[in-house]
Design a protein around this motif. Structure first.
Motif, PDB file in Angstrom:
ATOM      1  N   HIS A 242       0.797  -1.221   0.000  1.00 25.04           N
ATOM      2  CA  HIS A 242       0.000   0.000   0.000  1.00 25.04           C
ATOM      3  C   HIS A 242       0.830   1.273   0.000  1.00 25.04           C
ATOM      4  N   LEU A 243       2.078   1.132  -0.423  1.00 21.73           N
ATOM      5  CA  LEU A 243       2.963   2.292  -0.500  1.00 21.73           C
ATOM      6  C   LEU A 243       2.387   3.368  -1.423  1.00 21.73           C
ATOM      7  N   GLN A 244       1.790   2.936  -2.539  1.00 19.53           N
ATOM      8  CA  GLN A 244       1.212   3.905  -3.470  1.00 19.53           C
ATOM      9  C   GLN A 244       0.127   4.742  -2.789  1.00 19.53           C
ATOM     10  N   GLY A 245      -0.628   4.103  -1.916  1.00 20.85           N
ATOM     11  CA  GLY A 245      -1.682   4.820  -1.201  1.00 20.85           C
ATOM     12  C   GLY A 245      -1.098   5.913  -0.310  1.00 20.85           C
ATOM     13  N   VAL A 246      -0.010   5.584   0.366  1.00 18.23           N
ATOM     14  CA  VAL A 246       0.655   6.556   1.231  1.00 18.23           C
ATOM     15  C   VAL A 246       1.140   7.733   0.386  1.00 18.23           C
ATOM     16  N   LEU A 247       1.729   7.421  -0.773  1.00 26.37           N
ATOM     17  CA  LEU A 247       2.245   8.476  -1.651  1.00 26.37           C
ATOM     18  C   LEU A 247       1.107   9.335  -2.191  1.00 26.37           C
ATOM     19  N   ASP A 248      -0.041   8.705  -2.443  1.00 26.72           N
ATOM     20  CA  ASP A 248      -1.163   9.474  -2.976  1.00 26.72           C
ATOM     21  C   ASP A 248      -1.761  10.411  -1.942  1.00 26.72           C
ATOM     22  N   GLU A 249      -1.834   9.948  -0.704  1.00 23.13           N
ATOM     23  CA  GLU A 249      -2.360  10.850   0.323  1.00 23.13           C
ATOM     24  C   GLU A 249      -1.386  12.018   0.512  1.00 23.13           C
ATOM     25  N   TYR A 250      -0.096  11.707   0.510  1.00 18.44           N
ATOM     26  CA  TYR A 250       0.899  12.770   0.648  1.00 18.44           C
ATOM     27  C   TYR A 250       0.761  13.780  -0.495  1.00 18.44           C
ATOM     28  N   SER A 251       0.681  13.277  -1.738  1.00 14.38           N
ATOM     29  CA  SER A 251       0.600  14.164  -2.906  1.00 14.38           C
ATOM     30  C   SER A 251      -0.660  15.017  -2.853  1.00 14.38           C
ATOM     31  N   PHE A 252      -1.765  14.401  -2.484  1.00 17.55           N
ATOM     32  CA  PHE A 252      -3.041  15.115  -2.399  1.00 17.55           C
ATOM     33  C   PHE A 252      -2.927  16.282  -1.420  1.00 17.55           C
ATOM     34  N   LYS A 253      -2.372  16.008  -0.264  1.00 20.97           N
ATOM     35  CA  LYS A 253      -2.262  17.052   0.751  1.00 20.97           C
ATOM     36  C   LYS A 253      -1.282  18.133   0.335  1.00 20.97           C
ATOM     37  N   TYR A 254      -0.262  17.725  -0.382  1.00 13.78           N
ATOM     38  CA  TYR A 254       0.694  18.704  -0.891  1.00 13.78           C
ATOM     39  C   TYR A 254       0.004  19.612  -1.917  1.00 13.78           C
ATOM     40  N   ASN A 255      -0.743  19.005  -2.835  1.00  8.93           N
ATOM     41  CA  ASN A 255      -1.375  19.764  -3.915  1.00  8.93           C
ATOM     42  C   ASN A 255      -2.389  20.794  -3.414  1.00  8.93           C
ATOM     43  N   TYR A 256      -3.065  20.450  -2.345  1.00  8.54           N
ATOM     44  CA  TYR A 256      -4.126  21.347  -1.873  1.00  8.54           C
ATOM     45  C   TYR A 256      -3.767  21.985  -0.535  1.00  8.54           C
ATOM     46  N   ARG A 257      -2.456  22.139  -0.320  1.00  6.78           N
ATOM     47  CA  ARG A 257      -1.999  22.665   0.978  1.00  6.78           C
ATOM     48  C   ARG A 257      -2.414  24.108   1.208  1.00  6.78           C
ATOM     49  N   ASN A 258      -2.598  24.868   0.111  1.00  8.27           N
ATOM     50  CA  ASN A 258      -2.904  26.302   0.294  1.00  8.27           C
ATOM     51  C   ASN A 258      -4.393  26.615   0.255  1.00  8.27           C
ATOM     52  N   THR A 259      -5.210  25.621   0.078  1.00  7.97           N
ATOM     53  CA  THR A 259      -6.628  25.903  -0.092  1.00  7.97           C
ATOM     54  C   THR A 259      -7.293  26.337   1.218  1.00  7.97           C
ATOM     55  N   LYS A 260      -8.219  27.292   1.067  1.00  4.72           N
ATOM     56  CA  LYS A 260      -8.937  27.760   2.261  1.00  4.72           C
ATOM     57  C   LYS A 260     -10.261  27.007   2.414  1.00  4.72           C
ATOM     58  N   TRP A 261     -10.582  26.214   1.405  1.00  2.71           N
ATOM     59  CA  TRP A 261     -11.856  25.493   1.401  1.00  2.71           C
ATOM     60  C   TRP A 261     -11.920  24.439   2.495  1.00  2.71           C
ATOM     61  N   CYS A 262     -13.133  24.112   2.860  1.00  2.00           N
ATOM     62  CA  CYS A 262     -13.348  22.980   3.750  1.00  2.00           C
ATOM     63  C   CYS A 262     -12.862  21.742   3.000  1.00  2.00           C
ATOM     64  N   LYS A 263     -11.987  20.961   3.637  1.00  2.00           N
ATOM     65  CA  LYS A 263     -11.334  19.853   2.949  1.00  2.00           C
ATOM     66  C   LYS A 263     -12.314  18.763   2.492  1.00  2.00           C
ATOM     67  N   LEU A 264     -13.342  18.561   3.292  1.00  2.00           N
ATOM     68  CA  LEU A 264     -14.335  17.533   2.936  1.00  2.00           C
ATOM     69  C   LEU A 264     -15.026  17.881   1.627  1.00  2.00           C
ATOM     70  N   ARG A 265     -15.463  19.131   1.538  1.00  2.00           N
ATOM     71  CA  ARG A 265     -16.178  19.577   0.344  1.00  2.00           C
ATOM     72  C   ARG A 265     -15.235  19.628  -0.853  1.00  2.00           C
ATOM     73  N   MET A 266     -14.014  20.010  -0.567  1.00  2.00           N
ATOM     74  CA  MET A 266     -13.035  20.058  -1.652  1.00  2.00           C
ATOM     75  C   MET A 266     -12.798  18.654  -2.207  1.00  2.00           C
ATOM     76  N   PHE A 267     -12.645  17.698  -1.317  1.00  2.21           N
ATOM     77  CA  PHE A 267     -12.452  16.316  -1.758  1.00  2.21           C
ATOM     78  C   PHE A 267     -13.621  15.872  -2.624  1.00  2.21           C
ATOM     79  N   MET A 268     -14.840  16.161  -2.171  1.00  2.00           N
ATOM     80  CA  MET A 268     -16.016  15.713  -2.913  1.00  2.00           C
ATOM     81  C   MET A 268     -16.132  16.409  -4.263  1.00  2.00           C
ATOM     82  N   ASN A 269     -15.825  17.698  -4.318  1.00  2.00           N
ATOM     83  CA  ASN A 269     -15.869  18.413  -5.596  1.00  2.00           C
ATOM     84  C   ASN A 269     -14.864  17.831  -6.590  1.00  2.00           C
ATOM     85  N   LEU A 270     -13.680  17.508  -6.084  1.00  2.00           N
ATOM     86  CA  LEU A 270     -12.656  16.939  -6.956  1.00  2.00           C
ATOM     87  C   LEU A 270     -13.038  15.531  -7.399  1.00  2.00           C
ATOM     88  N   GLU A 271     -13.656  14.803  -6.486  1.00  2.00           N
ATOM     89  CA  GLU A 271     -14.120  13.440  -6.786  1.00  2.00           C
ATOM     90  C   GLU A 271     -15.134  13.474  -7.940  1.00  2.00           C
TER      91      GLU A 271
END
Ligand SMILES: [Zn+2]
Length: 283
Positions: A242-271
């Protein structure tokens, strides 16, 4: 959204169901069986029913929560706990904070969420890539670490919106798939359900490898060091599986580190954006 707000707003199953419904109905335009455009929500089946052929389309079946018997409330809580923190936290910590009683269940749910994060990362970060190598010394500390990791990315003009996706090398991806097949054949392997979680990797053949002169080397080594820290500090037990999963969570958080949006809603919008793109749907 703070923990307090979360548990205040989403304290009932119905609120959580409505939260998910609001997003997924945006991508459901017609009946998958007969193409009829009129679908009616049914509380009884927790999904939609086609007004022409009566086909049932359950909310869960068109979401990342498919094939799960967990409540929407359980899913939303785990999603919140994963997205809420700026840095990755261990699954153990998510398990302790959640209402769940089985570690394996939480592990499975987190993996499913990470798969979606991987798909989201792939929307933009696919055109250019570079490799970063791990030192021999690092690999002694962390046995499952591959020699190198590929970083696919999209560079934004202002650099604040760079999008990256870190991916395991092709050979490792194949080795992982083989390991999964072997584990599935073992009768006594207890976590078979986890083996069906598939961290997808699409290797874009047209991606260009940027030369060392163009890459900001400081940036690259900064990311590499962060990944090392993450793996050593939190994921002591990460097997290659599951190393890829760890890398994906890291990348996701890196990509959206500056967002002011609520993270839950942001995740769903991107989904939803991701589903639309995969369906070739522009509306
Ligand atoms: Zn129909």
């Amino acid at each position: 959204m703070t923990n307090f707000e979360f548990y205040h707003f989403f304290d009932k199953e119905n609120n959580c169901l409505n939260f998910f419904k609001k997003y997924y109905q945006r991508v459901l335009h017609k009946c998958p069986k007969c193409g009829h455009e009129k679908l009616k929500w049914s509380k009884k089946i927790i999904g939609w029913r086609c007004c022409k052929c009566s086909k049932k389309i359950s909310l869960k079946s068109i979401s990342f929560m498919r094939d799960s018997n967990k409540l929407f409330m359980d899913w939303l809580e785990i999603l919140h706990l994963v997205c809420h923190s700026k840095k990755s936290v261990s699954i153990n910590e998510i398990f302790r904070k959640s209402r769940q009683t089985r570690y394996e269940t939480v592990y499975h749910m987190v993996q499913k969420i990470r798969v979606e994060m991987g798909k989201i990362n792939s929307i933009d970060a696919i055109n250019s890539y570079t490799e970063f190598m791990f030192l021999e010394m690092n690999r002694k500390v962390f046995m499952n670490l591959p020699l190198s990791i590929r970083m696919t990315f999209w560079k934004s003009p202002t650099r604040t919106r760079d999008k990256v996706r870190l991916v395991v090398p092709v050979f490792l991806h194949e080795a992982i798939l083989n390991t999964k097949v072997q584990l599935l054949e073992k009768n006594n392997y207890p976590y078979k359900k986890l083996l069906f979680v598939n961290h997808e990797i699409v290797f874009n053949k047209k991606a260009t490898q940027l030369s060392e002169e163009i890459i900001n080397l400081k940036w690259r080594s900064h990311l590499r060091n962060n990944v090392m820290k993450l793996l050593k500090g939190i994921y002591h037990y990460t097997t290659g599986l599951h190393l890829q999963g760890v890398l994906d969570e890291y990348s996701f958080k890196y990509n959206y580190r500056n967002t002011k949006w609520c993270k839950l809603r942001m995740f769903m919008n991107l989904e939803i954006k991701c589903i639309r793109q995969n369906n070739g749907d522009s509306g």
